[in-house]
Design a protein around this motif. Structure first.
Motif, PDB file in Angstrom:
ATOM      1  N   CYS A   8       0.775  -1.202   0.096  1.00 30.11           N
ATOM      2  CA  CYS A   8       0.017   0.129  -0.047  1.00 30.11           C
ATOM      3  C   CYS A   8       0.914   1.244   0.051  1.00 30.11           C
ATOM      4  N   ILE A  11      -1.938   4.077   4.034  1.00 30.27           N
ATOM      5  CA  ILE A  11      -2.972   3.379   4.902  1.00 30.27           C
ATOM      6  C   ILE A  11      -3.509   4.474   5.879  1.00 30.27           C
ATOM      7  N   LEU A  25      -7.260   1.296   2.579  1.00 27.30           N
ATOM      8  CA  LEU A  25      -5.909   0.862   1.958  1.00 27.30           C
ATOM      9  C   LEU A  25      -5.755   1.323   0.591  1.00 27.30           C
ATOM     10  N   PHE A  27      -3.646   1.090  -2.643  1.00 27.72           N
ATOM     11  CA  PHE A  27      -2.743   0.097  -2.999  1.00 27.72           C
ATOM     12  C   PHE A  27      -1.622   0.815  -3.904  1.00 27.72           C
ATOM     13  N   THR A  68      -8.275   0.808  -4.250  1.00 27.12           N
ATOM     14  CA  THR A  68      -8.467   0.950  -2.813  1.00 27.12           C
ATOM     15  C   THR A  68      -9.557   0.052  -2.176  1.00 27.12           C
TER      16      THR A  68
END
Length: 103
Positions: A8, A11, A25, A27, A68
């Motif tokens: 990620c 976060i 999250l 990515f 996400t």
């Protein structure tokens, strides 16, 4: 093993009202998202263990267009309660940074 913080780019956690926390999250890119977004470690039952809540109350949204994953879970105590330790919910994500992902 691959950790969540390895895949990620960002976060974060935040309030989702006085009774819920949401974790986002983000990515690193769409390819990484496709590979890891549906990892068993990111299922409701596993996330519930991490945050010590009932798995039936964990809500997950997978957003491929944003690469996400968002999930929400109930707070143990309402925001602003006398045992509150994170008024804004901004530190709740820390416990999953080292979460090991599998496919």
């Amino acid at each position: 093993m691959i950790r969540l913080s390895d895949v990620c780019r960002h976060i974060r956690s935040k309030n989702a009202g006085p009774f819920w926390i949401t974790v986002d999250l983000f990515f690193a890119n769409p390819d990484v998202f496709e590979r890891w977004a549906k990892s068993p470690a990111l299922q409701a039952s596993e996330l519930a263990k991490q945050f010590e809540v009932d798995a039936s109350l964990v809500r997950i949204q997978i957003l491929p267009e944003l690469a996400t994953v968002k999930f929400s879970y109930p707070r143990k105590e309402p925001q602003g309660g006398r045992v509150e330790r994170d008024m804004h919910g901004g530190q709740q994500f820390v416990r999953i940074l080292d979460l090991e992902l599998t496919r």
